[in-house]
Design a protein around this motif. Structure first.
Motif, mmCIF file in Angstrom:
data_model
loop_
_atom_site.group_PDB
_atom_site.id
_atom_site.type_symbol
_atom_site.label_atom_id
_atom_site.label_comp_id
_atom_site.label_asym_id
_atom_site.label_seq_id
_atom_site.Cartn_x
_atom_site.Cartn_y
_atom_site.Cartn_z
ATOM 1 N N GLY A 28 0.829 -1.189 0.000
ATOM 2 C CA GLY A 28 0.000 0.000 0.000
ATOM 3 C C GLY A 28 0.869 1.245 0.000
ATOM 4 O O GLY A 28 2.061 1.201 0.311
ATOM 5 N N MET A 29 0.258 2.358 -0.348
ATOM 6 C CA MET A 29 0.963 3.640 -0.328
ATOM 7 C C MET A 29 0.005 4.666 0.249
ATOM 8 O O MET A 29 -1.078 4.894 -0.308
ATOM 9 C CB MET A 29 1.415 4.025 -1.734
ATOM 10 C CG MET A 29 2.337 5.226 -1.769
ATOM 11 S SD MET A 29 2.984 5.480 -3.445
ATOM 12 C CE MET A 29 4.013 6.930 -3.168
ATOM 13 N N VAL A 30 0.369 5.270 1.358
ATOM 14 C CA VAL A 30 -0.538 6.183 2.036
ATOM 15 C C VAL A 30 0.086 7.571 2.136
ATOM 16 O O VAL A 30 1.227 7.733 2.536
ATOM 17 C CB VAL A 30 -0.930 5.657 3.440
ATOM 18 C CG1 VAL A 30 0.281 5.509 4.349
ATOM 19 C CG2 VAL A 30 -1.982 6.547 4.080
ATOM 20 N N MET A 31 -0.689 8.568 1.727
ATOM 21 C CA MET A 31 -0.263 9.952 1.896
ATOM 22 C C MET A 31 -0.496 10.354 3.344
ATOM 23 O O MET A 31 -1.580 10.140 3.885
ATOM 24 C CB MET A 31 -1.050 10.868 0.960
ATOM 25 C CG MET A 31 -0.755 10.657 -0.508
ATOM 26 S SD MET A 31 -1.665 11.795 -1.594
ATOM 27 C CE MET A 31 -3.343 11.109 -1.480
ATOM 28 N N CYS A 32 0.517 10.945 3.945
ATOM 29 C CA CYS A 32 0.462 11.301 5.355
ATOM 30 C C CYS A 32 0.743 12.799 5.494
ATOM 31 O O CYS A 32 1.854 13.256 5.212
ATOM 32 C CB CYS A 32 1.469 10.481 6.150
ATOM 33 S SG CYS A 32 1.408 10.754 7.923
ATOM 34 N N SER A 33 -0.260 13.545 5.929
ATOM 35 C CA SER A 33 -0.142 14.987 6.117
ATOM 36 C C SER A 33 -0.192 15.270 7.613
ATOM 37 O O SER A 33 -1.188 14.960 8.277
ATOM 38 C CB SER A 33 -1.294 15.706 5.397
ATOM 39 O OG SER A 33 -1.245 17.098 5.612
ATOM 40 N N VAL A 34 0.877 15.833 8.142
ATOM 41 C CA VAL A 34 1.020 15.997 9.590
ATOM 42 C C VAL A 34 1.190 17.470 9.942
ATOM 43 O O VAL A 34 2.011 18.170 9.340
ATOM 44 C CB VAL A 34 2.231 15.206 10.119
ATOM 45 C CG1 VAL A 34 2.300 15.274 11.642
ATOM 46 C CG2 VAL A 34 2.173 13.760 9.646
ATOM 47 N N ASP A 35 0.428 17.927 10.914
ATOM 48 C CA ASP A 35 0.561 19.297 11.392
ATOM 49 C C ASP A 35 -0.088 19.394 12.766
ATOM 50 O O ASP A 35 -1.047 18.651 13.053
ATOM 51 C CB ASP A 35 -0.104 20.278 10.421
ATOM 52 C CG ASP A 35 0.416 21.700 10.594
ATOM 53 O OD1 ASP A 35 1.268 22.120 9.791
ATOM 54 O OD2 ASP A 35 -0.015 22.385 11.552
ATOM 55 N N GLU A 36 0.421 20.289 13.594
ATOM 56 C CA GLU A 36 -0.218 20.524 14.890
ATOM 57 C C GLU A 36 -1.637 21.036 14.710
ATOM 58 O O GLU A 36 -2.492 20.845 15.564
ATOM 59 C CB GLU A 36 0.608 21.506 15.720
ATOM 60 C CG GLU A 36 1.959 20.979 16.174
ATOM 61 C CD GLU A 36 1.842 19.855 17.191
ATOM 62 O OE1 GLU A 36 0.719 19.599 17.685
ATOM 63 O OE2 GLU A 36 2.871 19.215 17.484
ATOM 64 N N LEU B 29 -3.955 17.444 2.483
ATOM 65 C CA LEU B 29 -4.270 16.134 1.921
ATOM 66 C C LEU B 29 -5.379 16.242 0.885
ATOM 67 O O LEU B 29 -5.326 15.602 -0.170
ATOM 68 C CB LEU B 29 -4.668 15.168 3.036
ATOM 69 C CG LEU B 29 -4.978 13.734 2.614
ATOM 70 C CD1 LEU B 29 -3.839 13.126 1.805
ATOM 71 C CD2 LEU B 29 -5.277 12.865 3.837
ATOM 72 N N ALA B 30 -6.385 17.067 1.161
ATOM 73 C CA ALA B 30 -7.476 17.257 0.203
ATOM 74 C C ALA B 30 -6.950 17.814 -1.119
ATOM 75 O O ALA B 30 -7.397 17.403 -2.204
ATOM 76 C CB ALA B 30 -8.533 18.199 0.788
ATOM 77 N N PHE B 31 -5.985 18.727 -1.047
ATOM 78 C CA PHE B 31 -5.413 19.288 -2.273
ATOM 79 C C PHE B 31 -4.750 18.196 -3.104
ATOM 80 O O PHE B 31 -4.928 18.135 -4.330
ATOM 81 C CB PHE B 31 -4.410 20.376 -1.928
ATOM 82 C CG PHE B 31 -3.774 21.014 -3.133
ATOM 83 C CD1 PHE B 31 -4.481 21.913 -3.916
ATOM 84 C CD2 PHE B 31 -2.473 20.708 -3.500
ATOM 85 C CE1 PHE B 31 -3.905 22.498 -5.043
ATOM 86 C CE2 PHE B 31 -1.883 21.287 -4.618
ATOM 87 C CZ PHE B 31 -2.598 22.184 -5.391
#
Length: 348
Positions: free
Chosen positions: A219-227, A236-238
């Protein structure tokens, strides 16, 4: 079971130094693989070589390299070199891109990409055994006649792991027929895996009279991390919106009942309206296709996405971040995952 994508941002020798630093950090944190892709201005194999010289244990994969971008002979030669340089840590991940990319970027016919990939892997397997004697192949896409005029040493490993990319049914089935693994896509959801990927993979395995255990599912997962979790969700939506604009993903959006949203995304993309594009991406798509959260929640969110995969490749959103931002975000993922990686493994 966790890997990490490393992007090749920046320019000059410095970008290779930064890439190897990230790979070393990933190795030290407990990741089992790092993955590197290529595009029209960057190769996969040269950064893989740099990473191989800087690391000791971690597997090094291409996700993906263009199968049509080199001849079978040169793929076999480069793979042999990378295997020797890394001490047998290479996973050769190959894909075709879209038919238009095949035609406009690589100058080859875009017809029957899955059949072409199957034949490429067949020829690569033969050339990997060139030390056993001449290779002769006359096929639909490839004609190869290689008669060595000097001794050819055996490859570092008897079998090179070759994983192939697939999104739609026929390419997924090709992986089941000829590859050691299927390189998944960031736009895979659990529903898409269960209803399309696994049945097609099984069909390919059955056609080749293989065992399903012979083919790893990545699998390949996009991970968007921010406080700020809402900011992470917007990023991530973009990225999801950039994929959604392509017809390649119509089947996935229809499967989830997101086709109307996909049309709104396309309208926004045509108008260059990023705010409307982000707003059109369903919350359910954000939750099912990627991870968007604060750093402390990364391990638990990633673990949920890893269910059902043999290996999960984590990547920052591939759109919307400058190279330095992508590198910082990748380092953030390493830091967030560091304590959760004990015992992970990728079968090479």
């Amino acid at each position: 079971m966790y890997g990490l994508t490393i992007f090749n941002g920046g320019y000059g020798p410095e970008r290779f130094r930064r890439a190897t630093e990230i790979a070393v950090a990933a190795e030290q944190a407990g990741f089992e693989a790092v993955w590197n892709g290529e595009l029209y201005s960057r190769s996969a194999t040269v950064p893989m070589a740099a990473i191989a010289t800087a690391t000791d244990r971690i597997a090094i994969g291409s996700n993906i390299a263009y199968g049509v971008g080199r001849t079978p002979l040169m793929w076999a030669a480069e793979a042999r070199d990378l295997e020797e340089l890394s001490g047998g840590r290479i996973i050769l991940g190959l894909g075709n891109g879209t038919p238009k990319m095949m035609e406009n970027w690589h100058g080859v016919d875009g017809a029957a990409p899955a059949v072409r990939m199957e034949e490429l892997i067949e020829v690569l397997r033969k050339l990997w055994r060139l030390h056993e004697g001449p290779v002769h192949h006359d096929g639909r896409f490839y004609t190869v006649h290689v008669v060595p005029t000097a001794d050819v040493p055996p490859p570092y490993r008897e079998r090179l792991p070759i994983w192939t990319a697939g999104v739609n049914p026929r390419m997924v089935r090709a992986a089941g027929k000829v590859a050691d693994g299927l390189v998944g896509h960031p736009m895979f959801s659990a529903k898409y895996i269960d209803e399309l990927v696994r049945p097609e993979l099984a069909a390919g395995v059955a056609a080749a009279e293989r065992s399903i255990s012979d083919v790893k599912l990545m699998g390949m997962v996009m991970c968007s991390v921010d406080e700020d979790e809402q900011l992470a969700r917007r990023r991530l939506a973009f990225a999801i919106g950039q994929y959604a604009a392509s017809r390649v993903y119509d089947r996935l959006f229809a499967m989830h009942g997101w086709s109307d949203a996909q049309e709104k995304i396309r309208d926004a993309a045509r108008q260059g309206d990023n705010e409307a594009l982000i707003a059109a991406v369903p919350d359910a798509a954000i939750d099912q296709l990627g991870v968007a959260c604060t750093p402390e929640d990364v391990p638990s969110r990633i673990a949920k996405h890893a269910e059902g995969y043999d290996h999960l490749n984590i990547t920052v959103p591939p759109w919307g971040l400058e190279p330095e931002e992508a590198e910082d975000a990748t380092r953030g993922i390493i830091g967030a995952m560091k304590g959760a990686l004990a015992g992970s493994a990728v079968e090479k």
